[in-house]
Motif scaffolding. Structure first.
Motif, PDB file in Angstrom:
ATOM      1  N   HIS A 106       0.833  -1.204   0.000  1.00 40.42           N
ATOM      2  CA  HIS A 106       0.000   0.000   0.000  1.00 40.42           C
ATOM      3  C   HIS A 106       0.870   1.259   0.000  1.00 40.42           C
ATOM      4  O   HIS A 106       0.599   2.208  -0.748  1.00 40.42           O
ATOM      5  CB  HIS A 106      -0.930  -0.016   1.220  1.00 40.42           C
ATOM      6  CG  HIS A 106      -1.835   1.159   1.281  1.00 40.42           C
ATOM      7  ND1 HIS A 106      -2.861   1.352   0.395  1.00 40.42           N
ATOM      8  CD2 HIS A 106      -1.859   2.217   2.126  1.00 40.42           C
ATOM      9  CE1 HIS A 106      -3.477   2.480   0.684  1.00 40.42           C
ATOM     10  NE2 HIS A 106      -2.896   3.023   1.735  1.00 40.42           N
ATOM     11  N   GLU A 107       1.910   1.288   0.810  1.00 35.35           N
ATOM     12  CA  GLU A 107       2.834   2.431   0.831  1.00 35.35           C
ATOM     13  C   GLU A 107       3.511   2.609  -0.521  1.00 35.35           C
ATOM     14  O   GLU A 107       3.625   3.731  -1.023  1.00 35.35           O
ATOM     15  CB  GLU A 107       3.902   2.229   1.904  1.00 35.35           C
ATOM     16  CG  GLU A 107       3.430   2.439   3.316  1.00 35.35           C
ATOM     17  CD  GLU A 107       4.542   2.218   4.326  1.00 35.35           C
ATOM     18  OE1 GLU A 107       5.717   2.475   3.993  1.00 35.35           O
ATOM     19  OE2 GLU A 107       4.234   1.775   5.442  1.00 35.35           O
ATOM     20  N   LEU A 108       3.954   1.511  -1.111  1.00 37.53           N
ATOM     21  CA  LEU A 108       4.622   1.590  -2.403  1.00 37.53           C
ATOM     22  C   LEU A 108       3.673   2.062  -3.500  1.00 37.53           C
ATOM     23  O   LEU A 108       4.077   2.849  -4.367  1.00 37.53           O
ATOM     24  CB  LEU A 108       5.227   0.231  -2.768  1.00 37.53           C
ATOM     25  CG  LEU A 108       6.391  -0.232  -1.893  1.00 37.53           C
ATOM     26  CD1 LEU A 108       6.818  -1.635  -2.281  1.00 37.53           C
ATOM     27  CD2 LEU A 108       7.561   0.727  -1.987  1.00 37.53           C
ATOM     28  N   ASN A 109       2.436   1.616  -3.474  1.00 38.88           N
ATOM     29  CA  ASN A 109       1.459   2.073  -4.464  1.00 38.88           C
ATOM     30  C   ASN A 109       1.177   3.566  -4.319  1.00 38.88           C
ATOM     31  O   ASN A 109       1.015   4.269  -5.314  1.00 38.88           O
ATOM     32  CB  ASN A 109       0.162   1.272  -4.358  1.00 38.88           C
ATOM     33  CG  ASN A 109       0.312  -0.126  -4.911  1.00 38.88           C
ATOM     34  OD1 ASN A 109       1.175  -0.396  -5.733  1.00 38.88           O
ATOM     35  ND2 ASN A 109      -0.533  -1.031  -4.435  1.00 38.88           N
ATOM     36  N   THR A 110       1.153   4.049  -3.085  1.00 44.37           N
ATOM     37  CA  THR A 110       0.971   5.483  -2.844  1.00 44.37           C
ATOM     38  C   THR A 110       2.156   6.260  -3.405  1.00 44.37           C
ATOM     39  O   THR A 110       1.981   7.307  -4.050  1.00 44.37           O
ATOM     40  CB  THR A 110       0.817   5.755  -1.338  1.00 44.37           C
ATOM     41  OG1 THR A 110      -0.258   4.970  -0.838  1.00 44.37           O
ATOM     42  CG2 THR A 110       0.537   7.217  -1.069  1.00 44.37           C
ATOM     43  N   LEU A 160       4.671   9.664  -7.711  1.00 40.98           N
ATOM     44  CA  LEU A 160       5.714   9.805  -8.724  1.00 40.98           C
ATOM     45  C   LEU A 160       5.129   9.938 -10.123  1.00 40.98           C
ATOM     46  O   LEU A 160       5.659  10.680 -10.958  1.00 40.98           O
ATOM     47  CB  LEU A 160       6.679   8.624  -8.652  1.00 40.98           C
ATOM     48  CG  LEU A 160       7.579   8.582  -7.425  1.00 40.98           C
ATOM     49  CD1 LEU A 160       8.349   7.266  -7.380  1.00 40.98           C
ATOM     50  CD2 LEU A 160       8.535   9.761  -7.420  1.00 40.98           C
ATOM     51  N   GLU A 161       4.035   9.237 -10.400  1.00 41.88           N
ATOM     52  CA  GLU A 161       3.411   9.353 -11.713  1.00 41.88           C
ATOM     53  C   GLU A 161       2.816  10.742 -11.929  1.00 41.88           C
ATOM     54  O   GLU A 161       2.932  11.305 -13.020  1.00 41.88           O
ATOM     55  CB  GLU A 161       2.342   8.280 -11.896  1.00 41.88           C
ATOM     56  CG  GLU A 161       2.921   6.910 -12.170  1.00 41.88           C
ATOM     57  CD  GLU A 161       1.878   5.815 -12.274  1.00 41.88           C
ATOM     58  OE1 GLU A 161       0.682   6.078 -11.986  1.00 41.88           O
ATOM     59  OE2 GLU A 161       2.254   4.700 -12.647  1.00 41.88           O
ATOM     60  N   SER A 162       2.218  11.310 -10.893  1.00 41.53           N
ATOM     61  CA  SER A 162       1.687  12.670 -11.043  1.00 41.53           C
ATOM     62  C   SER A 162       2.826  13.673 -11.202  1.00 41.53           C
ATOM     63  O   SER A 162       2.714  14.635 -11.967  1.00 41.53           O
ATOM     64  CB  SER A 162       0.798  13.036  -9.863  1.00 41.53           C
ATOM     65  OG  SER A 162       1.542  13.107  -8.678  1.00 41.53           O
ATOM     66  N   TYR A 180       3.597  16.209 -14.419  1.00 40.69           N
ATOM     67  CA  TYR A 180       3.908  17.628 -14.260  1.00 40.69           C
ATOM     68  C   TYR A 180       5.175  17.990 -15.028  1.00 40.69           C
ATOM     69  O   TYR A 180       5.203  18.984 -15.759  1.00 40.69           O
ATOM     70  CB  TYR A 180       4.067  17.967 -12.771  1.00 40.69           C
ATOM     71  CG  TYR A 180       4.680  19.320 -12.533  1.00 40.69           C
ATOM     72  CD1 TYR A 180       3.929  20.478 -12.682  1.00 40.69           C
ATOM     73  CD2 TYR A 180       6.020  19.433 -12.173  1.00 40.69           C
ATOM     74  CE1 TYR A 180       4.492  21.724 -12.473  1.00 40.69           C
ATOM     75  CE2 TYR A 180       6.590  20.668 -11.955  1.00 40.69           C
ATOM     76  CZ  TYR A 180       5.824  21.809 -12.109  1.00 40.69           C
ATOM     77  OH  TYR A 180       6.396  23.041 -11.913  1.00 40.69           O
ATOM     78  N   TYR A 181       6.219  17.184 -14.872  1.00 40.64           N
ATOM     79  CA  TYR A 181       7.481  17.480 -15.548  1.00 40.64           C
ATOM     80  C   TYR A 181       7.370  17.318 -17.064  1.00 40.64           C
ATOM     81  O   TYR A 181       8.017  18.048 -17.819  1.00 40.64           O
ATOM     82  CB  TYR A 181       8.608  16.620 -14.986  1.00 40.64           C
ATOM     83  CG  TYR A 181       9.071  17.107 -13.632  1.00 40.64           C
ATOM     84  CD1 TYR A 181       9.537  18.402 -13.452  1.00 40.64           C
ATOM     85  CD2 TYR A 181       9.017  16.282 -12.527  1.00 40.64           C
ATOM     86  CE1 TYR A 181       9.931  18.865 -12.226  1.00 40.64           C
ATOM     87  CE2 TYR A 181       9.417  16.732 -11.282  1.00 40.64           C
ATOM     88  CZ  TYR A 181       9.881  18.028 -11.140  1.00 40.64           C
ATOM     89  OH  TYR A 181      10.265  18.491  -9.915  1.00 40.64           O
ATOM     90  N   GLN A 182       6.537  16.396 -17.541  1.00 37.41           N
ATOM     91  CA  GLN A 182       6.340  16.265 -18.975  1.00 37.41           C
ATOM     92  C   GLN A 182       5.654  17.498 -19.546  1.00 37.41           C
ATOM     93  O   GLN A 182       6.014  17.971 -20.628  1.00 37.41           O
ATOM     94  CB  GLN A 182       5.532  15.007 -19.290  1.00 37.41           C
ATOM     95  CG  GLN A 182       6.361  13.743 -19.160  1.00 37.41           C
ATOM     96  CD  GLN A 182       5.551  12.478 -19.385  1.00 37.41           C
ATOM     97  OE1 GLN A 182       4.338  12.469 -19.241  1.00 37.41           O
ATOM     98  NE2 GLN A 182       6.243  11.403 -19.711  1.00 37.41           N
ATOM     99  N   LYS A 183       4.687  18.047 -18.802  1.00 39.07           N
ATOM    100  CA  LYS A 183       4.044  19.288 -19.242  1.00 39.07           C
ATOM    101  C   LYS A 183       5.035  20.444 -19.252  1.00 39.07           C
ATOM    102  O   LYS A 183       5.018  21.282 -20.156  1.00 39.07           O
ATOM    103  CB  LYS A 183       2.857  19.613 -18.338  1.00 39.07           C
ATOM    104  CG  LYS A 183       1.686  18.697 -18.537  1.00 39.07           C
ATOM    105  CD  LYS A 183       0.556  19.014 -17.576  1.00 39.07           C
ATOM    106  CE  LYS A 183      -0.567  18.003 -17.710  1.00 39.07           C
ATOM    107  NZ  LYS A 183      -1.628  18.235 -16.704  1.00 39.07           N
ATOM    108  N   GLU A 184       5.901  20.490 -18.241  1.00 39.34           N
ATOM    109  CA  GLU A 184       6.923  21.542 -18.193  1.00 39.34           C
ATOM    110  C   GLU A 184       7.901  21.410 -19.364  1.00 39.34           C
ATOM    111  O   GLU A 184       8.318  22.416 -19.933  1.00 39.34           O
ATOM    112  CB  GLU A 184       7.683  21.499 -16.868  1.00 39.34           C
ATOM    113  CG  GLU A 184       6.864  21.935 -15.682  1.00 39.34           C
ATOM    114  CD  GLU A 184       6.454  23.388 -15.739  1.00 39.34           C
ATOM    115  OE1 GLU A 184       7.300  24.247 -16.037  1.00 39.34           O
ATOM    116  OE2 GLU A 184       5.260  23.662 -15.505  1.00 39.34           O
ATOM    117  N   ILE A 185       8.254  20.187 -19.720  1.00 33.84           N
ATOM    118  CA  ILE A 185       9.157  19.962 -20.850  1.00 33.84           C
ATOM    119  C   ILE A 185       8.505  20.438 -22.142  1.00 33.84           C
ATOM    120  O   ILE A 185       9.152  21.083 -22.977  1.00 33.84           O
ATOM    121  CB  ILE A 185       9.560  18.471 -20.940  1.00 33.84           C
ATOM    122  CG1 ILE A 185      10.520  18.129 -19.804  1.00 33.84           C
ATOM    123  CG2 ILE A 185      10.191  18.151 -22.286  1.00 33.84           C
ATOM    124  CD1 ILE A 185      10.808  16.648 -19.666  1.00 33.84           C
TER     125      ILE A 185
END
Length: 107
Positions: A39-43, A48-50, A54-59
């Protein structure tokens, strides 16, 4: 009435049910691959995916800015806006609004 004759504890007299219950509790809470750790790892993965999105939009935004800087008009616009550069025989007036000025309270 003894503790072993209690209605709720009757199923636990069977060794297979007892071992199964201990195994389930062990796998859910104490094992290295427990449900809590998953559960912690999935969180963490979701966070990290969000962050990745964000970084892909910034790129993408930076790539558009780079394309604009590759032509002369975009480069001139950037120089004028960011560095207040001007052409010869040209006057520049910078208008700042009260809410954009730094005051002693802002610092």
């Amino acid at each position: 009435m003894g503790i072993l004759n209690h209605k709720l504890l009757k199923p636990f007299r069977n060794i297979f049910i007892l071992i199964s219950a201990v195994f389930i509790v062990w796998m859910l809470f104490f094992d290295a691959n427990s449900w809590l750790i998953h559960h912690e790892l999935n969180t963490d993965i979701d966070a990290l995916e969000s962050e990745k999105e964000y970084y892909q939009k910034e790129i993408e935004k930076d790539n558009k800015a780079i394309k604009n800087l590759n032509n002369e008009e975009g480069l001139e616009k950037f120089a004028r806006e960011e560095y207040y550069m001007k052409r010869e025989n040209e006057e520049i007036y910078i208008i700042e609004y009260e809410d954009s000025l730094k005051t002693e309270d802002d610092e």
